[in-house]
Design an enzyme around this catalytic site. Structure first.
Site, PDB file in Angstrom:
ATOM      1  N   CYS A 142      33.824  32.798  45.502  1.00 13.02           N
ATOM      2  CA  CYS A 142      33.282  31.775  44.613  1.00 13.02           C
ATOM      3  C   CYS A 142      34.294  31.393  43.537  1.00 13.02           C
ATOM      4  O   CYS A 142      34.125  31.691  42.351  1.00 13.02           O
ATOM      5  CB  CYS A 142      31.981  32.281  43.983  1.00 13.02           C
ATOM      6  SG  CYS A 142      30.772  32.635  45.249  1.00 13.02           S
ATOM      7  N   GLU A 143      35.375  30.786  43.966  1.00 12.99           N
ATOM      8  CA  GLU A 143      36.440  30.302  43.089  1.00 12.99           C
ATOM      9  C   GLU A 143      37.073  29.103  43.790  1.00 12.99           C
ATOM     10  O   GLU A 143      37.381  29.198  44.986  1.00 12.99           O
ATOM     11  CB  GLU A 143      37.569  31.343  42.937  1.00 12.99           C
ATOM     12  CG  GLU A 143      37.203  32.655  42.327  1.00 12.99           C
ATOM     13  CD  GLU A 143      37.335  32.682  40.815  1.00 12.99           C
ATOM     14  OE1 GLU A 143      37.860  31.706  40.239  1.00 12.99           O
ATOM     15  OE2 GLU A 143      36.883  33.674  40.235  1.00 12.99           O
TER      16      GLU A 143
END
Ligand code: PLP
Length: 420
Positions: free
Chosen positions: A345-346
């Site tokens: 989640c980046e």
């Protein structure tokens, strides 16, 4: 493509083993290494410096897997370590203590003690504070620490990323040249340390020999000045940093580096130490990953894989390029410009950006090349993702050299301390 990786009947092989069969047995993400590549590249580098008395101290940080360290130790390699943990690994793998050099700008008293007790070859000292602490620990343990001062030669190393430059004036690394004579005098006066050498490491992923020549001449000047003051050094450590071509087309020859160094050292009487990491193991590794989804969004094609920045940090951290190949070639497949991205989640989680390549289907396996160095060793468990397994291929055999981590590994050290 790096040597020892090739397509046979449309299937990508590492030495004699199809990478798909590695994945079938061990799953993805998976690091696979070619033993031949490691041994050949170490040998080529070592032979290039043959006219000199020399030690190759492999830089453990590039890839510290125990089996790889054992393999290198068996080839006569020493180790360049930067922590107590790397000392532990090197010794466990069978690296001889008298072939270990200890680099790093922030060694703790505990780490210095462990290395003193192990009887390592040399401490590459980076500050007056470290020199004084090392002398104190040496006296306490009744040992004398062999010391090189790591000099900052003030060279702007031509590396592709600012984070891998370490030889210019304004870095945290090394001792300014003008401070070196006074510190060597101090080292020769203090009980508990013995100045035996001089050291520099100007950066990583350097593909030109010029900066090494510059660094060497700088160190030799200092050695000469010290000799006139009665301080005789025996070793000169030029560090590591020898680059590899990530496109594998224009790999620098070790002779190019050696030609810049050997003529200036051959009559010096100094023993040369080199600390290569990437050059030895970089091309030996691929990261194998499975395509989970292919998503068309915002005018782009995203190939979403099960390996992410936690498994391979380099693209995100250094904006580095890695060649991406399918494990199996599919005839007539349409090409497209894609981002190969991970599940983390980046937005910075990617393996390749804007890459023109055959667009794979979900379920297919991709190989991310030249990931033998700073691949697994920089892997983390971010997003609570267990770290990948590692296999070593030799001919038509593959051996698991690190088990895939599982969820229990993730909570080890917390579970028994869980609050009520
Ligand atoms: C002191 C020192 N020696 C050797 C190396 C190995 O560098 P490379 O893997 O580029 O050869 C490094 C890498 O950062 C280093 O800091």
């Amino acid at each position: 493509m790096p040597t020892n990786f090739a397509y046979r009947e449309g299937r990508l092989h590492c030495e004699g083993v199809a990478v798909e069969s590695l994945v079938a047995e061990h799953g993805t993400p998976l690091y696979a290494y070619s033993r031949r590549s490691i041994v050949d590249r170490l040998g080529a580098l070592d032979r290039a410096f043959e006219p000199l008395d020399r030690l190759i101290a492999y830089s453990v940080k590039a890839n510290g897997n125990l089996s790889i360290l054992r393999l290198l130790a068996g080839e006569g390699c020493g180790a360049d370590i930067v922590s107590g943990g790397e000392l532990y690994r090197a010794l466990k793998a069978g690296v001889r203590p008298d072939r270990i050099v200890f680099s790093g700008v922030g060694k703790t008293a505990t780490e210095l003690d462990a290395a003193l007790n192990a009887g390592i070859l040399c401490f590459n000292v980076e500050s007056e504070g470290e020199l004084r602490l090392l002398a104190e620990r040496g006296r306490k343990l009744g040992r004398t620490a062999p010391v090189s001062l790591r000099i900052n030669p003030d060279i702007e190393s031509p590396t592709p990323h600012a984070y891998t430059r370490t030889g210019h004036r304004a870095t945290k690394f090394g001792i300014p040249s003008e401070d070196a004579p006074a510190l060597y005098r101090l080292a020769s006066e203090l009980d508990g340390v013995d100045p035996v050498g001089i050291d520099a490491h100007i950066g990583s992923q350097i593909v030109e020999p010029g900066p090494y020549r510059q660094s060497l001449l700088h160190l030799l000047d200092l050695v000469e000045g010290l000799r006139r003051q009665g301080i005789e050094l025996r070793t000169l450590d030029l560090g590591g940093g020898f680059g590899v071509a990530y496109d594998a087309e224009s790999d620098p020859e070790p002779s190019a580096f050696a030609d810049a160094v050997v003529p200036h050292l051959v009559t010096s009487g100094l023993r040369l130490i080199l600390e290569p990491g990437r050059y030895v193991v970089g091309h030996a590794g691929v990261l194998l990953t499975r395509v989970l989804y292919v998503k068309r969004s915002g005018g782009k094609i995203f190939v979403i894989t099960d390996a992410g920045m936690n498994d391979l940090l380099r693209p995100s951290h250094y904006s580095s390029y890695h060649r991406v190949d399918p494990a199996r070639r599919v005839e007539g497949r349409g090409s497209g410009r894609v981002d190969v991205v991970g599940p983390i989640c980046e937005s910075g989680d990617f393996l390749a950006l804007d890459r023109e390549m055959p667009v794979p289907e979900p379920g297919e396996v991709l190989a991310i090349h030249t990931t033998g160095a700073y691949g697994f060793s920089m892997a983390s468990t971010y997003n609570a993702r267990p770290r990948p397994a590692e296999v070593l291929v030799e001919g038509d055999r593959a051996r698991l050299i690190r088990r895939r981590e599982d969820y229990e590994d993730l909570v080890r050290g917390e579970e028994d301390l869980l609050i009520e």
